[in-house]
Design an enzyme around this catalytic site. Structure first.
Site, PDB file in Angstrom:
ATOM      1  N   HIS A  71     -28.156  33.810  -3.380  1.00 47.96           N
ATOM      2  CA  HIS A  71     -27.114  32.884  -2.408  1.00 47.96           C
ATOM      3  C   HIS A  71     -27.645  32.563  -1.049  1.00 47.96           C
ATOM      4  CE1 HIS A  71     -23.148  31.004  -3.208  1.00 47.96           C
ATOM      5  NE2 HIS A  71     -23.864  30.330  -1.530  1.00 47.96           N
ATOM      6  N   ARG A 113     -17.922  24.338  -6.132  1.00 44.89           N
ATOM      7  CA  ARG A 113     -16.721  25.208  -5.513  1.00 44.89           C
ATOM      8  C   ARG A 113     -17.023  26.151  -4.226  1.00 44.89           C
ATOM      9  NH1 ARG A 113     -16.437  30.595  -3.608  1.00 44.89           N
ATOM     10  NH2 ARG A 113     -18.602  30.863  -5.166  1.00 44.89           N
ATOM     11  N   ASP A 114     -18.189  26.518  -3.708  1.00 49.63           N
ATOM     12  CA  ASP A 114     -18.439  27.062  -2.958  1.00 49.63           C
ATOM     13  C   ASP A 114     -18.569  26.184  -1.766  1.00 49.63           C
ATOM     14  OD1 ASP A 114     -18.740  29.623  -1.351  1.00 49.63           O
ATOM     15  OD2 ASP A 114     -20.927  29.014  -0.989  1.00 49.63           O
ATOM     16  N   HIS A 133     -27.457  30.736   2.548  1.00 48.87           N
ATOM     17  CA  HIS A 133     -27.645  29.797   3.131  1.00 48.87           C
ATOM     18  C   HIS A 133     -28.645  28.948   3.940  1.00 48.87           C
ATOM     19  CE1 HIS A 133     -22.840  29.454   2.351  1.00 48.87           C
ATOM     20  NE2 HIS A 133     -23.364  29.993   1.258  1.00 48.87           N
ATOM     21  N   CYS A 162     -20.640  26.372   6.993  1.00 47.15           N
ATOM     22  CA  CYS A 162     -20.960  27.769   7.666  1.00 47.15           C
ATOM     23  C   CYS A 162     -20.366  28.267   8.641  1.00 47.15           C
ATOM     24  CB  CYS A 162     -21.944  27.897   7.431  1.00 47.15           C
ATOM     25  SG  CYS A 162     -21.964  30.336   8.004  1.00 47.15           S
ATOM     26  N   ASN A 183     -24.404  25.830   2.217  1.00 42.50           N
ATOM     27  CA  ASN A 183     -25.750  25.957   1.258  1.00 42.50           C
ATOM     28  C   ASN A 183     -27.188  25.469   0.801  1.00 42.50           C
ATOM     29  OD1 ASN A 183     -23.662  27.824  -0.285  1.00 42.50           O
ATOM     30  ND2 ASN A 183     -22.304  25.877  -0.044  1.00 42.50           N
TER      31      ASN A 183
END
Length: 303
Positions: free
Chosen positions: A212, A15-16, A214, A245, A254
């Site tokens: 979470h 997803r992300d 990055h 990003c 990520n």
């Protein structure tokens, strides 16, 4: 504080990760990615999102992805939990119709970020979730909450830890069973990340928090280490470092699941995940997407 004995990885690559990829993988590829990830031992995964195809075309047909997973005969798939992002009531209704096991909502700790992304204040964004939470609670559908820009914002710079704590507390008291704290632009350093966590922990139980991170500035593993040191035992990550990003051109997004699992194994922290299978999956999806593998561990182990 002591390190946790076990850590749950929440895999966000499908997803992300994929939503930031320029290519648009088909349903079969998305399903196979999730099947491979569950086979490696991951139990909690983001499967997609119910958002407007106009804004996130990569996430179209998430209902078909869920249907394929529900029809799967693989034991690993049947034992896993798949969540979907639902930014509004329309998205929630689509997720319910698709028989989603869990949904997620997101806010931010930056007023500028919230205004530029969804044209409202933080408070207004949280109020919009009232209807989502009410409907989800009626059918006992678990809701996970995300807070973006927890240390830095691409528009207004540093974010005060107390602001993060306020937004996270609001989501928790609203009914989110877990709050994922996102360093959206990957600019946080360990001391900054720790200060943010210390503020949030004053308002929310440790067991209801996830991080979470990055890796835009190469700080993700260091920030995750600090989180573990404080007792947090849930980490979001993306296979092969999928995604990017959008606020830092050419930067990675990520943190790679392979890199996180390698570090955790070296710390004798249990994940239940097979690293070799994970690395092979990372290489496979990168070949499918025709992109470079952002996992240092994945590239080293398969060299």
């Amino acid at each position: 504080m002591s390190f946790p004995r076990q850590v749950q990885i929440i895999e966000v690559g499908a997803r992300d990760g994929l939503q930031n990829e320029p290519s648009h993988p088909d349903v079969a590829t998305r399903v196979e990615l999730l099947e491979r990830l569950t086979k490696s031992g991951i139990k909690h995964l983001e499967a997609g999102s119910f958002v407007s195809p106009k804004w996130v075309p990569q996430m179209t047909k998430t209902d078909e992805v869920l249907a394929a997973l529900q029809a799967s005969q693989q034991a690993d798939v049947q034992q896993a939990t798949f969540s979907v992002l639902t930014p509004n009531l329309k998205g929630l209704e689509a997720a319910v119709q698709a028989q989603a096991q869990e949904v997620a909502i997101f806010s931010a700790a930056s007023e500028s970020f919230t205004q530029k992304n969804i044209n409202c204040s933080i408070q207004e964004s949280l109020q919009r979730f009232d209807a989502i939470m009410a409907q989800a609670q009626q059918i006992n559908l678990p809701v996970r909450g995300y807070v973006s820009t927890v240390v830095a914002c691409p528009y207004e710079g540093k974010i005060q830890p107390q602001k993060v704590a306020e937004v996270a507390k609001h989501l928790y008291e609203m009914g989110c069973y877990e709050i994922s704290l996102g360093d959206t632009i990957g600019a946080a350093t360990p001391f900054e990340f720790k200060a943010m966590l210390e503020a949030v922990i004053q308002e929310i139980p440790m067991e209801a928090l996830a991080v979470h991170c990055h890796d835009t500035y190469g700080q993700a593993l260091a920030n995750i280490y600090v989180s573990l040191e404080m007792g947090i035992n849930k980490v979001d990550s993306a296979i092969a470092g999928l995604g990017g990003c959008p606020y830092a051109k050419g930067a990675s997004g990520n943190v790679a699941t392979e890199d996180v699992v390698y570090m955790l194994q070296g710390m004798n922290i249990e994940t239940g995940i097979g690293l070799q299978a994970l690395c092979e999956t990372g290489q496979w999806i990168c070949q499918k997407l025709n992109r470079s593998n952002q996992s240092k561990v994945g590239k080293a182990m398969l060299a």
